[in-house]
Write a protein that holds these residues in place. Structure first.
Motif, PDB file in Angstrom:
ATOM      1  N   ARG A   1       6.620  39.771 -21.225  1.00 38.66           N
ATOM      2  CA  ARG A   1       5.799  40.650 -20.484  1.00 38.66           C
ATOM      3  C   ARG A   1       5.992  40.680 -19.157  1.00 38.66           C
ATOM      4  O   ARG A   1       6.121  41.644 -18.611  1.00 38.66           O
ATOM      5  CB  ARG A   1       4.153  40.181 -20.793  1.00 38.66           C
ATOM      6  CG  ARG A   1       3.717  40.464 -22.001  1.00 38.66           C
ATOM      7  CD  ARG A   1       2.253  40.108 -22.170  1.00 38.66           C
ATOM      8  NE  ARG A   1       1.733  38.813 -21.769  1.00 38.66           N
ATOM      9  CZ  ARG A   1       1.572  37.972 -22.676  1.00 38.66           C
ATOM     10  NH1 ARG A   1       1.958  38.151 -24.038  1.00 38.66           N
ATOM     11  NH2 ARG A   1       1.260  36.769 -22.439  1.00 38.66           N
ATOM     12  N   ARG A   2       6.211  39.420 -18.562  1.00 41.31           N
ATOM     13  CA  ARG A   2       6.627  39.572 -17.129  1.00 41.31           C
ATOM     14  C   ARG A   2       7.957  39.998 -16.634  1.00 41.31           C
ATOM     15  O   ARG A   2       8.104  40.678 -15.484  1.00 41.31           O
ATOM     16  CB  ARG A   2       6.686  37.900 -16.687  1.00 41.31           C
ATOM     17  CG  ARG A   2       6.913  37.614 -15.329  1.00 41.31           C
ATOM     18  CD  ARG A   2       6.177  38.432 -14.315  1.00 41.31           C
ATOM     19  NE  ARG A   2       6.426  37.937 -12.885  1.00 41.31           N
ATOM     20  CZ  ARG A   2       7.263  38.636 -12.180  1.00 41.31           C
ATOM     21  NH1 ARG A   2       8.033  39.681 -12.934  1.00 41.31           N
ATOM     22  NH2 ARG A   2       7.723  38.541 -10.980  1.00 41.31           N
TER      23      ARG A   2
ATOM     24  N   THR B   1      -7.827  34.575 -23.627  1.00 40.06           N
ATOM     25  CA  THR B   1      -7.367  33.946 -24.988  1.00 40.06           C
ATOM     26  C   THR B   1      -7.999  34.079 -26.079  1.00 40.06           C
ATOM     27  O   THR B   1      -7.614  34.380 -27.180  1.00 40.06           O
ATOM     28  CB  THR B   1      -6.983  32.399 -24.629  1.00 40.06           C
ATOM     29  OG1 THR B   1      -6.448  32.226 -23.431  1.00 40.06           O
ATOM     30  CG2 THR B   1      -6.236  31.952 -25.694  1.00 40.06           C
TER      31      THR B   1
ATOM     32  N   ALA C   1       4.970  32.169 -17.084  1.00 41.10           N
ATOM     33  CA  ALA C   1       5.908  33.096 -17.047  1.00 41.10           C
ATOM     34  C   ALA C   1       6.300  33.493 -15.734  1.00 41.10           C
ATOM     35  O   ALA C   1       7.549  33.820 -15.441  1.00 41.10           O
ATOM     36  CB  ALA C   1       5.518  34.364 -17.905  1.00 41.10           C
ATOM     37  N   ASP C   2       5.298  33.819 -14.689  1.00 36.06           N
ATOM     38  CA  ASP C   2       5.621  34.337 -13.541  1.00 36.06           C
ATOM     39  C   ASP C   2       6.502  33.118 -12.713  1.00 36.06           C
ATOM     40  O   ASP C   2       7.254  33.407 -11.909  1.00 36.06           O
ATOM     41  CB  ASP C   2       4.281  34.475 -12.985  1.00 36.06           C
ATOM     42  CG  ASP C   2       4.492  35.079 -11.457  1.00 36.06           C
ATOM     43  OD1 ASP C   2       5.075  36.157 -11.253  1.00 36.06           O
ATOM     44  OD2 ASP C   2       4.079  34.608 -10.465  1.00 36.06           O
TER      45      ASP C   2
ATOM     46  N   GLY D   1      -3.037  30.371 -23.782  1.00 31.47           N
ATOM     47  CA  GLY D   1      -3.040  31.934 -23.667  1.00 31.47           C
ATOM     48  C   GLY D   1      -2.995  32.923 -24.893  1.00 31.47           C
ATOM     49  O   GLY D   1      -2.881  32.184 -25.828  1.00 31.47           O
TER      50      GLY D   1
ATOM     51  N   TYR E   1      -2.784  28.883 -17.546  1.00 30.31           N
ATOM     52  CA  TYR E   1      -2.448  29.768 -18.364  1.00 30.31           C
ATOM     53  C   TYR E   1      -0.985  30.417 -18.594  1.00 30.31           C
ATOM     54  O   TYR E   1      -0.148  30.245 -17.585  1.00 30.31           O
ATOM     55  CB  TYR E   1      -3.265  31.050 -17.559  1.00 30.31           C
ATOM     56  CG  TYR E   1      -3.403  32.434 -18.277  1.00 30.31           C
ATOM     57  CD1 TYR E   1      -4.039  32.380 -19.569  1.00 30.31           C
ATOM     58  CD2 TYR E   1      -2.859  33.700 -17.789  1.00 30.31           C
ATOM     59  CE1 TYR E   1      -4.337  33.680 -20.139  1.00 30.31           C
ATOM     60  CE2 TYR E   1      -3.303  34.599 -18.557  1.00 30.31           C
ATOM     61  CZ  TYR E   1      -3.789  34.928 -19.780  1.00 30.31           C
ATOM     62  OH  TYR E   1      -3.986  35.922 -20.100  1.00 30.31           O
ATOM     63  N   VAL E   2      -0.586  30.818 -19.628  1.00 29.24           N
ATOM     64  CA  VAL E   2       0.839  31.157 -20.119  1.00 29.24           C
ATOM     65  C   VAL E   2       1.426  32.151 -19.143  1.00 29.24           C
ATOM     66  O   VAL E   2       2.682  32.099 -18.873  1.00 29.24           O
ATOM     67  CB  VAL E   2       0.903  31.330 -21.649  1.00 29.24           C
ATOM     68  CG1 VAL E   2       0.525  32.614 -21.982  1.00 29.24           C
ATOM     69  CG2 VAL E   2       2.414  31.086 -22.028  1.00 29.24           C
ATOM     70  N   ASP E   3       0.807  33.248 -18.744  1.00 31.38           N
ATOM     71  CA  ASP E   3       1.191  34.181 -18.129  1.00 31.38           C
ATOM     72  C   ASP E   3       1.576  33.778 -16.681  1.00 31.38           C
ATOM     73  O   ASP E   3       2.568  34.157 -15.956  1.00 31.38           O
ATOM     74  CB  ASP E   3       0.529  35.512 -18.011  1.00 31.38           C
ATOM     75  CG  ASP E   3       0.561  36.189 -19.309  1.00 31.38           C
ATOM     76  OD1 ASP E   3       1.132  37.148 -19.424  1.00 31.38           O
ATOM     77  OD2 ASP E   3      -0.359  35.838 -20.367  1.00 31.38           O
TER      78      ASP E   3
ATOM     79  N   ARG F   1       6.818  35.524 -25.557  1.00 37.07           N
ATOM     80  CA  ARG F   1       5.925  36.527 -25.384  1.00 37.07           C
ATOM     81  C   ARG F   1       5.448  36.952 -23.874  1.00 37.07           C
ATOM     82  O   ARG F   1       5.629  37.856 -23.469  1.00 37.07           O
ATOM     83  CB  ARG F   1       4.784  36.869 -26.149  1.00 37.07           C
ATOM     84  CG  ARG F   1       4.939  36.797 -27.718  1.00 37.07           C
ATOM     85  CD  ARG F   1       3.690  36.950 -28.523  1.00 37.07           C
ATOM     86  NE  ARG F   1       3.724  36.387 -29.835  1.00 37.07           N
ATOM     87  CZ  ARG F   1       2.829  36.741 -30.660  1.00 37.07           C
ATOM     88  NH1 ARG F   1       1.599  37.159 -30.476  1.00 37.07           N
ATOM     89  NH2 ARG F   1       2.980  36.158 -32.087  1.00 37.07           N
ATOM     90  N   ALA F   2       5.008  35.702 -23.294  1.00 34.78           N
ATOM     91  CA  ALA F   2       4.658  35.919 -21.711  1.00 34.78           C
ATOM     92  C   ALA F   2       5.870  36.129 -20.913  1.00 34.78           C
ATOM     93  O   ALA F   2       5.870  37.142 -19.901  1.00 34.78           O
ATOM     94  CB  ALA F   2       3.755  34.650 -21.425  1.00 34.78           C
TER      95      ALA F   2
ATOM     96  N   ASP G   1      -7.810  37.769 -27.525  1.00 36.32           N
ATOM     97  CA  ASP G   1      -6.695  37.610 -28.407  1.00 36.32           C
ATOM     98  C   ASP G   1      -6.727  36.968 -29.777  1.00 36.32           C
ATOM     99  O   ASP G   1      -6.112  37.322 -30.669  1.00 36.32           O
ATOM    100  CB  ASP G   1      -5.341  36.716 -27.417  1.00 36.32           C
ATOM    101  CG  ASP G   1      -4.277  36.544 -28.431  1.00 36.32           C
ATOM    102  OD1 ASP G   1      -3.392  37.768 -28.724  1.00 36.32           O
ATOM    103  OD2 ASP G   1      -3.721  35.414 -28.869  1.00 36.32           O
TER     104      ASP G   1
END
Length: 325
Positions: free
Chosen positions: A35-36, A312, A231-232, A181, A226-228, A31-32, A315
């Protein structure tokens, strides 16, 4: 093309106009990533579980041949904490071996230009020198509590290296540290430490309990990303990293489980006593990644722990993950 640790001089794989398949888009990491990637000028491909069973080799090969993605990120995996790994060792090794082998081989057959494989910090030896650099792989015995998952992930890493060597495929592997996250799994029996603590402290607060029990002694030290941010880092690596050398992804900083539990309790608003149960397993005594290689390439984590935990917990309250709220 192999690149030095000093970092890339130009983008190895620009994403503009590319078709990128996120395998495992429904999980926290997937999901992350979606989003990215929405911030990039590329088309994101996803495959819901009913539409494609990643454990079936022929199905994966057929889908890949039809969809023809330019790039693939392998975020699909069977994951879980200490309890889940101990209870379902056959599931963890069989399912993760199948997913890795099927996607990587199908990517080769269909001529995928770039593949990024998500490994795990648990692939490193239990007593590896700290912080753990990428060269520690296969230098010692694994942590027994998650060895089944680790062996499957190591096989995926080696497949990426083998297809690069034999077939010239630009397949790379990144090793994320412990993640947390939005979209996490909050099931008390199968979750990892951050999600398990969020749920435990939330329930203790709602029930008005004066104490909450945390597994283990609280002394082991862990690193949390952090999961985002992961992703980055994956998007950065997809565009800029091209080597059979592994790439650790983390913050480069660790803390005791006791310290981390206190941080989670503060964000959740649980003011009671935190009690540790030494009869429960601790896992490895310390695990923090050496992220020098990634920092030299030009990337570092940006999300402060408190900010990530607040996002988190929000969420969780909104029911955004499995067994949330």
């Amino acid at each position: 093309m192999s690149m030095s640790d000093t970092g890339p001089r130009q983008a190895a794989f620009p994403l503009d106009g590319r078709r990128i398949w996120v395998a495992g888009h429904g999980g926290m990491v997937g999901r992350a990533l979606v989003r990215r990637l929405a911030e990039e000028d590329c088309e994101v491909l996803v495959t819901p579980r009913p539409a494609l069973d990643l454990s079936r080799q022929a199905d994966v090969e057929d889908w890949m041949a039809q969809a023809r993605p330019d790039g693939v990120i392998v975020a699909a995996a069977r994951v879980g904490g200490i309890h889940a790994n101990a209870a379902y060792p056959a599931d963890f090794i069989q399912q993760n071996l199948s997913i890795s082998a099927n996607i990587i081989h199908a990517a080769h057959l269909s001529g995928v230009r770039k593949l990024l494989y998500l490994g795990s910090s648990c692939v490193y030896p239990r007593l590896a020198p700290q912080p753990i650099d990428e060269g520690a792989l296969l230098s010692g015995a694994l942590e027994p509590t998650n060895q089944w998952y680790a062996v499957a992930k190591i096989a995926g890493i080696k497949m990426c290296q083998a297809y690069r060597r034999q077939h010239g495929r630009d397949f790379i592997a990144v090793m994320p540290t412990n993640l947390y996250g939005p979209g996490d799994n909050y099931d008390p029996l199968t979750s990892h430490v951050p999600a398990a603590l969020i749920r435990r402290f939330h329930e203790a607060k709602v029930d008005g309990r004066s104490r909450a029990v945390v597994w283990g002694t609280g002394r082991p030290r862990r690193e949390f990303l952090y999961v985002d941010d992961l992703a980055d880092a994956c998007v950065f690596a997809l565009k800029h990293w091209s080597s059979e050398d592994l790439l650790n992804v983390g913050t480069g900083q660790d803390m005791s489980i006791a310290h981390f539990a206190a941080e989670v309790a503060a964000v959740v608003g649980f003011g009671g006593e935190i009690v540790f149960d030494p009869q429960r397993p601790d896992g490895a005594p310390r695990k923090v990644l050496d992220v020098t290689r990634l920092r030299r390439a030009g990337w570092r984590a940006r999300t402060p722990l408190e900010d990530g935990l607040r996002a988190t917990y929000a969420d969780f309250l909104a029911g955004g993950g499995r067994y949330g709220g």
